[in-house]
Design an enzyme around this catalytic site. Sequence first.
Site, PDB file in Angstrom:
ATOM      1  N   ASP A   1       0.632  -1.456   0.180  1.00  0.00           N
ATOM      2  CA  ASP A   1      -0.004  -0.172  -0.358  1.00  0.00           C
ATOM      3  C   ASP A   1       1.019   1.003  -0.176  1.00  0.00           C
ATOM      4  O   ASP A   1       0.238   2.300   1.131  1.00  0.00           O
ATOM      5  CB  ASP A   1      -1.515   0.025   1.339  1.00  0.00           C
TER       6      ASP A   1
ATOM      7  N   ASP B   1      -4.437  -4.948  -5.249  1.00  0.00           N
ATOM      8  CA  ASP B   1      -3.630  -3.864  -5.117  1.00  0.00           C
ATOM      9  C   ASP B   1      -1.926  -3.727  -5.159  1.00  0.00           C
ATOM     10  O   ASP B   1      -1.293  -3.052  -6.416  1.00  0.00           O
ATOM     11  CB  ASP B   1      -3.001  -2.837  -3.635  1.00  0.00           C
TER      12      ASP B   1
ATOM     13  N   ASP C   1     -12.366   1.509   5.819  1.00  0.00           N
ATOM     14  CA  ASP C   1     -11.447   1.379   4.621  1.00  0.00           C
ATOM     15  C   ASP C   1      -9.784   2.577   5.691  1.00  0.00           C
ATOM     16  O   ASP C   1      -9.165   2.445   4.907  1.00  0.00           O
ATOM     17  CB  ASP C   1     -11.821   1.974   3.759  1.00  0.00           C
TER      18      ASP C   1
END
Length: 364
Positions: free
Chosen positions: A149, A187, A338
């Site tokens: 991330d 991701d 989130d």
Amino acid sequence: MPGRRHPAARSPRPRPTAPRTGSPLRTAFPGAVPAALGLALLLAAAPACSPAPQVRPESAPPNRPAAVGPVDESPFWVDPQSDAARQVDAWEAQGRNSDAQVLRRISDRPMALWGPAGDPGPEIRRARAGAGAAGRTMVLTAYNIPYRDCGRHSAGGARDAAAYRAWIGAFADNIADHKAVVILEPDAIAHVVDGCTRADHHDERFRLLSEAVDRLKRNKNTKVYLDAGNPAWIPDPAKLVGPLYRAGLERADGFALNVSNFQPSEAGRAYGAKISKAAKGKHFVIDTSRNGDGPLGGDRGQAWCNPPGRSLGAPPTDRTGDPLVDAYLWIKRPGESDGPCRGGPAAGRWWPDYALGLARRSKG
């Protein structure tokens, strides 16, 4: 893009005995829905990831009975110890029966188990035992790639390549020969394509993903889907095809779309079909956990994080009506935050009020 993370039978109803056919997942996993499963549940009713420790409702009993599965005959395992299931128990103990009933729209559905970043073994073994007893397929998410991330809300991951190889090896070892669907590293590829991941980390990332595909596919009953972001993230799907192949798509079973995001399934199917056409017909799965009302309008950079007014999407199933879509899955566990935006807790932490809102607005 930040914010990911990693039910019990109540009112029984007889299940039909004829097995369903037609899905590649069912074809690959014969017996995923055995002819005599017994009783089913009567149902009452850019992306975000994080392996942060889950906050469990305090008053929930630790050992709920194993779930048989929802009435739609989804072949996937329902976790009787999910945060949603524990919250149902806690609210029932407090007399909040109406809220508990609504929340069963989440707790009684199969959701992906995100492998813990430390030792994934105990949780995967727990899931394997429960799924094996129920004759169901586990849905698991591997989310521990180094430099995860880009250091944002869901920062973390294995400290280096050697640590990741050891972790994914333990992840695969504990699946063993049980039926499993693995969503591999949400991701990770899209962050290479969008430039978020540093260029000097690209080669190592592709190498680790490719090795992970190979390790997981050594398990004879494991299906692997490499994450490919969502239609709003990388607008041109052609930019993903080369990176997906570098990450091992040739040997994987397909790719995953919309993990932890809110894009409509129709958009996902169209987007996935374009990738598939350029990728030798590879199939895909779509995360429908929170896409019932689509994405929040306005600033796309803010729309992904705990957007208000959203609802649950299509329940998990391998009966999608689309020959390229192997399954609709709840990869993001509805009700997990989130990130610390719009009043939410840290990424991956259980947020009962948000979960209740998703369930209340659900049309399914």
